[in-house]
Design a protein around this motif. Structure first.
Motif, PDB file in Angstrom:
ATOM      1  N   LYS A   1      -0.723 -16.353  24.161  1.00  0.00           N
ATOM      2  CA  LYS A   1      -0.043 -14.971  24.902  1.00  0.00           C
ATOM      3  C   LYS A   1      -1.451 -14.394  25.358  1.00  0.00           C
ATOM      4  CE  LYS A   1       4.217 -14.088  22.970  1.00  0.00           C
ATOM      5  NZ  LYS A   1       4.799 -15.069  23.774  1.00  0.00           N
TER       6      LYS A   1
ATOM      7  N   GLY B   1      -4.443  -5.156  25.758  1.00  0.00           N
ATOM      8  CA  GLY B   1      -3.771  -6.497  26.122  1.00  0.00           C
ATOM      9  C   GLY B   1      -4.393  -6.972  27.568  1.00  0.00           C
TER      10      GLY B   1
ATOM     11  N   LEU C   1      -4.360 -20.361  27.384  1.00  0.00           N
ATOM     12  CA  LEU C   1      -3.193 -19.833  28.348  1.00  0.00           C
ATOM     13  C   LEU C   1      -2.296 -20.820  28.818  1.00  0.00           C
ATOM     14  CD1 LEU C   1      -5.088 -16.896  30.021  1.00  0.00           C
ATOM     15  CD2 LEU C   1      -3.419 -16.603  28.414  1.00  0.00           C
TER      16      LEU C   1
ATOM     17  N   ASP D   1      -2.077 -11.109  26.202  1.00  0.00           N
ATOM     18  CA  ASP D   1      -2.572  -9.632  25.422  1.00  0.00           C
ATOM     19  C   ASP D   1      -3.145 -10.157  24.142  1.00  0.00           C
ATOM     20  OD1 ASP D   1       0.021 -10.630  24.074  1.00  0.00           O
ATOM     21  OD2 ASP D   1       0.594  -8.634  23.733  1.00  0.00           O
TER      22      ASP D   1
END
Length: 92
Positions: free
Chosen positions: A30, A47, A25, A32
């Motif tokens: 991303k 997500g 991250l 999700d």
């Protein structure tokens, strides 16, 4: 004082995987996409979206991060369910 919060989370069994997800991250992955790939919680399909919830609705350690942790920063939380990567979106 905040009464509700909205958060995303990814639930995994092992701390190492949770720490690796946080590293990904921080490199721009991303949330999700990682939630759909790794989360063992049904919210993973969405997500990682938990929606909005009231203070006291979640287990204590999770609740604490959601109502006192830095917003939009991935946090590592251990509960009876496993290891959570939690990202708090907002509080009201």
């Amino acid at each position: 004082m905040a009464y509700t919060a909205a958060a995303l989370h990814i639930l995994v069994k092992h701390k190492e995987l949770a720490e690796d997800i946080i590293k990904q991250l921080k490199k721009g992955a991303k949330f999700d996409v990682l939630a759909k790939k790794h989360s063992t919680c049904p919210s993973g399909k969405k997500g990682g979206h938990l929606g909005e919830f009231r203070k006291g609705q979640m287990v204590p350690a999770f609740d604490k991060v959601c109502f006192s942790g830095e917003l939009l920063t991935p946090h590592l939380v251990k509960t009876k369910f496993g290891w959570h990567v939690v990202k708090v979106l907002y509080r009201t």
